[in-house]
Design a protein around this motif. Structure first.
Motif, PDB file in Angstrom:
ATOM      1  N   THR A  17       0.945  11.608 -13.587  1.00  0.00           N
ATOM      2  CA  THR A  17      -0.080  11.586 -14.626  1.00  0.00           C
ATOM      3  C   THR A  17      -1.398  11.470 -13.883  1.00  0.00           C
ATOM      4  OG1 THR A  17       1.399  10.528 -16.187  1.00  0.00           O
ATOM      5  CG2 THR A  17      -0.951  10.377 -16.650  1.00  0.00           C
ATOM      6  N   ARG A  18      -2.012  12.613 -13.666  1.00  0.00           N
ATOM      7  CA  ARG A  18      -3.230  12.652 -12.855  1.00  0.00           C
ATOM      8  C   ARG A  18      -4.443  12.410 -13.736  1.00  0.00           C
ATOM      9  NH1 ARG A  18      -4.410  14.115  -7.567  1.00  0.00           N
ATOM     10  NH2 ARG A  18      -6.540  14.822  -7.343  1.00  0.00           N
ATOM     11  N   LEU A  19      -5.287  11.486 -13.296  1.00  0.00           N
ATOM     12  CA  LEU A  19      -6.513  11.164 -14.002  1.00  0.00           C
ATOM     13  C   LEU A  19      -7.680  11.901 -13.368  1.00  0.00           C
ATOM     14  CD1 LEU A  19      -5.917   7.348 -14.382  1.00  0.00           C
ATOM     15  CD2 LEU A  19      -5.341   9.157 -15.981  1.00  0.00           C
ATOM     16  N   GLY A  20      -8.787  11.949 -14.065  1.00  0.00           N
ATOM     17  CA  GLY A  20      -9.943  12.684 -13.563  1.00  0.00           C
ATOM     18  C   GLY A  20     -10.880  11.858 -12.707  1.00  0.00           C
ATOM     19  N   GLY A  21     -10.476  10.678 -12.298  1.00  0.00           N
ATOM     20  CA  GLY A  21     -11.340   9.836 -11.474  1.00  0.00           C
ATOM     21  C   GLY A  21     -10.530   8.769 -10.777  1.00  0.00           C
ATOM     22  N   ASP A  22     -11.218   7.945 -10.007  1.00  0.00           N
ATOM     23  CA  ASP A  22     -10.559   6.879  -9.264  1.00  0.00           C
ATOM     24  C   ASP A  22      -9.981   5.831 -10.214  1.00  0.00           C
ATOM     25  OD1 ASP A  22     -11.274   8.101  -6.909  1.00  0.00           O
ATOM     26  OD2 ASP A  22     -13.051   6.852  -6.603  1.00  0.00           O
ATOM     27  N   ILE A  23      -8.858   5.256  -9.851  1.00  0.00           N
ATOM     28  CA  ILE A  23      -8.220   4.189 -10.623  1.00  0.00           C
ATOM     29  C   ILE A  23      -8.681   2.874 -10.011  1.00  0.00           C
ATOM     30  CG2 ILE A  23      -6.029   3.193 -11.357  1.00  0.00           C
ATOM     31  CD1 ILE A  23      -4.822   6.046 -10.802  1.00  0.00           C
ATOM     32  N   PRO A  27       3.705   8.773  -2.490  1.00  0.00           N
ATOM     33  CA  PRO A  27       3.112   9.899  -1.779  1.00  0.00           C
ATOM     34  C   PRO A  27       1.654   9.669  -1.394  1.00  0.00           C
ATOM     35  CG  PRO A  27       3.228  10.367  -4.116  1.00  0.00           C
ATOM     36  CD  PRO A  27       3.919   9.050  -3.889  1.00  0.00           C
ATOM     37  N   SER A  28       1.030   8.638  -1.956  1.00  0.00           N
ATOM     38  CA  SER A  28      -0.369   8.306  -1.690  1.00  0.00           C
ATOM     39  C   SER A  28      -0.491   6.792  -1.763  1.00  0.00           C
ATOM     40  CB  SER A  28      -1.260   8.978  -2.748  1.00  0.00           C
ATOM     41  OG  SER A  28      -2.608   8.657  -2.560  1.00  0.00           O
ATOM     42  N   ASN A  29      -1.465   6.207  -1.120  1.00  0.00           N
ATOM     43  CA  ASN A  29      -1.591   4.747  -1.105  1.00  0.00           C
ATOM     44  C   ASN A  29      -1.775   4.161  -2.503  1.00  0.00           C
ATOM     45  OD1 ASN A  29      -1.295   4.518   1.624  1.00  0.00           O
ATOM     46  ND2 ASN A  29      -3.460   4.298   2.053  1.00  0.00           N
ATOM     47  N   VAL A  30      -1.150   2.998  -2.714  1.00  0.00           N
ATOM     48  CA  VAL A  30      -1.320   2.250  -3.956  1.00  0.00           C
ATOM     49  C   VAL A  30      -2.675   1.552  -3.900  1.00  0.00           C
ATOM     50  CG1 VAL A  30      -0.444   0.336  -5.348  1.00  0.00           C
ATOM     51  CG2 VAL A  30       1.163   1.867  -4.199  1.00  0.00           C
ATOM     52  N   VAL A  31      -3.495   1.739  -4.943  1.00  0.00           N
ATOM     53  CA  VAL A  31      -4.798   1.059  -4.994  1.00  0.00           C
ATOM     54  C   VAL A  31      -4.799  -0.080  -6.005  1.00  0.00           C
ATOM     55  CG1 VAL A  31      -6.136   2.990  -4.121  1.00  0.00           C
ATOM     56  CG2 VAL A  31      -5.764   2.788  -6.575  1.00  0.00           C
ATOM     57  N   CYS A  32      -3.905  -0.025  -7.007  1.00  0.00           N
ATOM     58  CA  CYS A  32      -3.758  -1.134  -7.944  1.00  0.00           C
ATOM     59  C   CYS A  32      -2.408  -1.024  -8.643  1.00  0.00           C
ATOM     60  CB  CYS A  32      -4.907  -1.201  -8.938  1.00  0.00           C
ATOM     61  SG  CYS A  32      -5.140   0.245  -9.937  1.00  0.00           S
ATOM     62  N   SER A  85       0.799  -1.235   0.000  1.00  0.00           N
ATOM     63  CA  SER A  85       0.000   0.000   0.000  1.00  0.00           C
ATOM     64  C   SER A  85       0.829   1.282   0.000  1.00  0.00           C
ATOM     65  CB  SER A  85      -0.980   0.019   1.176  1.00  0.00           C
ATOM     66  OG  SER A  85      -0.272   0.042   2.398  1.00  0.00           O
ATOM     67  N   THR A  86       2.064   1.223   0.447  1.00  0.00           N
ATOM     68  CA  THR A  86       2.877   2.435   0.525  1.00  0.00           C
ATOM     69  C   THR A  86       4.051   2.458  -0.447  1.00  0.00           C
ATOM     70  OG1 THR A  86       4.191   1.484   2.319  1.00  0.00           O
ATOM     71  CG2 THR A  86       2.283   2.849   2.941  1.00  0.00           C
ATOM     72  N   LEU A 127      -2.418   5.204  -7.870  1.00  0.00           N
ATOM     73  CA  LEU A 127      -2.446   5.702  -6.495  1.00  0.00           C
ATOM     74  C   LEU A 127      -3.825   6.231  -6.114  1.00  0.00           C
ATOM     75  CD1 LEU A 127       0.963   7.614  -6.391  1.00  0.00           C
ATOM     76  CD2 LEU A 127       0.511   5.167  -6.060  1.00  0.00           C
ATOM     77  N   GLN A 128      -4.069   6.283  -4.821  1.00  0.00           N
ATOM     78  CA  GLN A 128      -5.338   6.747  -4.287  1.00  0.00           C
ATOM     79  C   GLN A 128      -5.654   8.188  -4.685  1.00  0.00           C
ATOM     80  OE1 GLN A 128      -5.481   6.567  -0.008  1.00  0.00           O
ATOM     81  NE2 GLN A 128      -7.682   6.255  -0.013  1.00  0.00           N
ATOM     82  N   ASN A 129      -4.642   8.999  -4.917  1.00  0.00           N
ATOM     83  CA  ASN A 129      -4.861  10.396  -5.295  1.00  0.00           C
ATOM     84  C   ASN A 129      -5.071  10.569  -6.807  1.00  0.00           C
ATOM     85  OD1 ASN A 129      -2.275  10.116  -6.327  1.00  0.00           O
ATOM     86  ND2 ASN A 129      -1.373  11.752  -5.117  1.00  0.00           N
ATOM     87  N   GLN A 130      -5.474   9.474  -7.489  1.00  0.00           N
ATOM     88  CA  GLN A 130      -5.806   9.474  -8.923  1.00  0.00           C
ATOM     89  C   GLN A 130      -4.589   9.731  -9.815  1.00  0.00           C
ATOM     90  OE1 GLN A 130      -8.954  12.389  -9.117  1.00  0.00           O
ATOM     91  NE2 GLN A 130     -10.442  10.995  -8.239  1.00  0.00           N
ATOM     92  N   THR A 131      -3.420   9.281  -9.370  1.00  0.00           N
ATOM     93  CA  THR A 131      -2.170   9.467 -10.099  1.00  0.00           C
ATOM     94  C   THR A 131      -1.619   8.120 -10.546  1.00  0.00           C
ATOM     95  OG1 THR A 131      -1.664  11.419  -8.780  1.00  0.00           O
ATOM     96  CG2 THR A 131       0.173  10.408  -9.919  1.00  0.00           C
ATOM     97  N   LEU A 132      -1.046   8.082 -11.755  1.00  0.00           N
ATOM     98  CA  LEU A 132      -0.320   6.913 -12.243  1.00  0.00           C
ATOM     99  C   LEU A 132       1.169   7.183 -12.148  1.00  0.00           C
ATOM    100  CD1 LEU A 132      -2.235   6.039 -15.529  1.00  0.00           C
ATOM    101  CD2 LEU A 132      -2.430   4.912 -13.316  1.00  0.00           C
ATOM    102  N   VAL A 133       1.936   6.171 -11.749  1.00  0.00           N
ATOM    103  CA  VAL A 133       3.390   6.281 -11.703  1.00  0.00           C
ATOM    104  C   VAL A 133       3.947   5.129 -12.539  1.00  0.00           C
ATOM    105  CG1 VAL A 133       5.422   6.495 -10.248  1.00  0.00           C
ATOM    106  CG2 VAL A 133       3.203   7.192  -9.358  1.00  0.00           C
ATOM    107  N   TYR A 134       4.845   5.461 -13.482  1.00  0.00           N
ATOM    108  CA  TYR A 134       5.355   4.498 -14.454  1.00  0.00           C
ATOM    109  C   TYR A 134       6.847   4.240 -14.221  1.00  0.00           C
ATOM    110  CZ  TYR A 134       6.784   2.678 -19.018  1.00  0.00           C
ATOM    111  OH  TYR A 134       7.305   1.923 -20.020  1.00  0.00           O
ATOM    112  N   PHE A 135       7.218   2.952 -14.198  1.00  0.00           N
ATOM    113  CA  PHE A 135       8.605   2.523 -14.004  1.00  0.00           C
ATOM    114  C   PHE A 135       9.006   1.593 -15.139  1.00  0.00           C
ATOM    115  CE2 PHE A 135       6.691   3.292  -9.918  1.00  0.00           C
ATOM    116  CZ  PHE A 135       7.666   3.922  -9.177  1.00  0.00           C
ATOM    117  N   GLU A 136      10.284   1.627 -15.516  1.00  0.00           N
ATOM    118  CA  GLU A 136      10.862   0.678 -16.469  1.00  0.00           C
ATOM    119  C   GLU A 136      12.149   0.140 -15.871  1.00  0.00           C
ATOM    120  OE1 GLU A 136      11.688   2.411 -20.278  1.00  0.00           O
ATOM    121  OE2 GLU A 136       9.572   2.463 -20.845  1.00  0.00           O
TER     122      GLU A 136
END
Length: 85
Positions: free
Chosen positions: A67-73, A27-32, A9-10, A44-53
């Motif tokens: 990359t902030r989305l306009g709704g819950d992920i 910075p915010s809990n991982v939801v998926c 989650s963190t 993330l819970q704050n509607q943000t995607l974080v991308y790693f390679e």
């Protein structure tokens, strides 16, 4: 490269041969999360995607964040990496 990634989650931890190779705290809990052999995306819970390679040594490196989305992920998916890309 035989690494194992544990997402919680963190953030996440990347292990190889039972030892921590890298850690990332969010910075915010991982939801998926989703991953293939070379990429990881965290929703993330704050509607943000974080991308790693993975880099040339096999470590996951943050490429794009905020990359902030306009709704819950609610779910994510990545296709397998084809060939030697």
């Amino acid at each position: 490269d035989g690494s194992v990634v544990q997402v919680y989650s963190t953030g996440f931890s990347q292990f190889k041969s039972g030892k921590v190779r890298s850690e990332w705290k969010c910075p915010s809990n991982v939801v998926c999360a989703t991953m293939n052999s070379r990429q990881l995306i965290l929703g993330l819970q704050n509607q943000t995607l974080v991308y790693f390679e993975t880099d040339t040594s096999g470590l996951l490196v943050e490429i794009k964040t905020s990359t902030r989305l306009g709704g819950d992920i609610t779910s994510l998916s990545l296709p397998p990496v084809k060939g030697d890309r």
